[in-house]
Write a protein that holds these residues in place. Structure first.
Motif, PDB file in Angstrom:
ATOM      1  N   HIS A   1      35.848  37.389  46.938  1.00  0.00           N
ATOM      2  CA  HIS A   1      36.446  37.387  45.608  1.00  0.00           C
ATOM      3  C   HIS A   1      37.464  38.508  45.492  1.00  0.00           C
ATOM      4  O   HIS A   1      37.196  39.641  45.891  1.00  0.00           O
ATOM      5  CB  HIS A   1      35.372  37.587  44.536  1.00  0.00           C
TER       6      HIS A   1
ATOM      7  N   PHE B   1      40.072  40.360  42.569  1.00  0.00           N
ATOM      8  CA  PHE B   1      40.522  40.465  41.183  1.00  0.00           C
ATOM      9  C   PHE B   1      41.602  41.534  41.104  1.00  0.00           C
ATOM     10  O   PHE B   1      41.404  42.658  41.562  1.00  0.00           O
ATOM     11  CB  PHE B   1      39.364  40.821  40.247  1.00  0.00           C
TER      12      PHE B   1
ATOM     13  N   ARG C   1      37.542  46.230  33.270  1.00  0.00           N
ATOM     14  CA  ARG C   1      37.634  44.774  33.352  1.00  0.00           C
ATOM     15  C   ARG C   1      37.300  44.288  34.763  1.00  0.00           C
ATOM     16  O   ARG C   1      36.636  43.253  34.937  1.00  0.00           O
ATOM     17  CB  ARG C   1      39.030  44.320  32.930  1.00  0.00           C
TER      18      ARG C   1
ATOM     19  N   ASP D   1      33.586  44.246  35.126  1.00  0.00           N
ATOM     20  CA  ASP D   1      33.004  43.087  34.437  1.00  0.00           C
ATOM     21  C   ASP D   1      33.158  41.821  35.278  1.00  0.00           C
ATOM     22  O   ASP D   1      32.208  41.027  35.408  1.00  0.00           O
ATOM     23  CB  ASP D   1      33.669  42.889  33.077  1.00  0.00           C
ATOM     24  N   LYS D   2      34.337  41.630  35.856  1.00  0.00           N
ATOM     25  CA  LYS D   2      34.574  40.433  36.662  1.00  0.00           C
ATOM     26  C   LYS D   2      33.737  40.453  37.942  1.00  0.00           C
ATOM     27  O   LYS D   2      33.215  39.418  38.372  1.00  0.00           O
ATOM     28  CB  LYS D   2      36.060  40.319  37.002  1.00  0.00           C
TER      29      LYS D   2
ATOM     30  N   GLU E   1      30.226  39.492  37.030  1.00  0.00           N
ATOM     31  CA  GLU E   1      30.140  38.047  36.792  1.00  0.00           C
ATOM     32  C   GLU E   1      30.123  37.278  38.106  1.00  0.00           C
ATOM     33  O   GLU E   1      29.455  36.241  38.223  1.00  0.00           O
ATOM     34  CB  GLU E   1      31.324  37.591  35.938  1.00  0.00           C
ATOM     35  N   ALA E   2      30.849  37.770  39.093  1.00  0.00           N
ATOM     36  CA  ALA E   2      30.974  37.056  40.369  1.00  0.00           C
ATOM     37  C   ALA E   2      29.729  37.186  41.231  1.00  0.00           C
ATOM     38  O   ALA E   2      29.282  36.193  41.836  1.00  0.00           O
ATOM     39  CB  ALA E   2      32.193  37.556  41.135  1.00  0.00           C
TER      40      ALA E   2
END
Length: 232
Positions: free
Chosen positions: A47, A49, A61, A64-65, A68-69
């Protein structure tokens, strides 16, 4: 060696250099990886970001991502950083502040975001990519060296606060042949100019993977890795 088939890692600054090598080594070893960087080359495992980690809101942020991943990471690697090469009496304090936000304060936010969960789970590794310059000041290098010295203190304090649940490792590389020198905020150097030889980024990544793959109850807290001809 630990089984990495279900382990998860977050690595900052994974688009290039040492960070990219760490992402690739971890992915090859079976980790699910998340990385963030200011831009992407488009060929990063796991992943990715986009995040400018000199900005607190973008760092938060990214955290947070990442959560979530993959949820809580098994390994957190604080690698993101930039260099600067200028005299203290002539440099730009605004640039110095930016270097501290990237090299130090982004690590603070990552620690706060993920380490409490790792402690609750009673397992995990946090790795800081520091530098041999953290203990060896050199002309034009005060700001960069100061950020790495700060990371060393943060790492050792964190070790005392979270052991034995979470292991802390600091990697102190010497000269590494990456785009780091081309991407410095100010000043210019190359490994050839320095003249001590240079490591490949994969060699530093191998040291990181070796540290986090130690058996439970064994902690490699400090690894210095540099070209054999480097005096500092």
């Amino acid at each position: 060696m630990k089984d990495s088939s279900s382990r998860k890692a977050i690595i900052t600054g994974g688009n290039s250099g040492i960070g990219n090598s760490i992402v690739r080594r971890f992915s090859e070893a079976g980790f699910t990886t998340v990385t963030g960087d200011i831009h992407s080359s488009g060929d990063i495992p796991g992943h990715f970001f986009q995040a400018d980690l000199s900005h607190p809101e973008q760092t938060d942020r990214f955290c947070d991502k990442a959560r979530e991943a993959i949820g809580t990471p098994d390994v957190l690697v604080c690698n993101a950083g930039r260099g600067i090469h200028e005299k203290l009496a002539e440099g730009n304090p605004d640039s110095w502040e930016k270097i501290f936000r990237i090299n130090v304060f982004s690590a603070f936010r990552l620690i706060r975001a993920f380490v409490p969960e790792m402690v609750n789970n009673e397992r995990g590794d946090v790795v800081f990519i520091s530098s041999v310059s953290s203990t060896r000041p050199y002309p034009y290098g005060a700001i960069y060296a100061a950020t790495k010295a700060a990371l060393d203190i943060v790492a050792e304090t964190l070790r005392l606060e979270v052991q034995p649940s979470v292991r802390i490792t600091v990697i102190h590389p010497g000269v590494v042949d990456t785009g780091f020198f081309r991407e410095m905020i100010n000043g210019s150097q190359t490994p050839e100019d320095i003249g001590w030889g240079a490591l490949e980024p994969d060699q530093v990544a191998d040291a990181v993977l070796y540290a986090v793959n130690q058996p439970e109850g064994v902690a490699l807290n400090d690894i210095t890795i540099r070209p054999a001809g480097q005096p500092m």
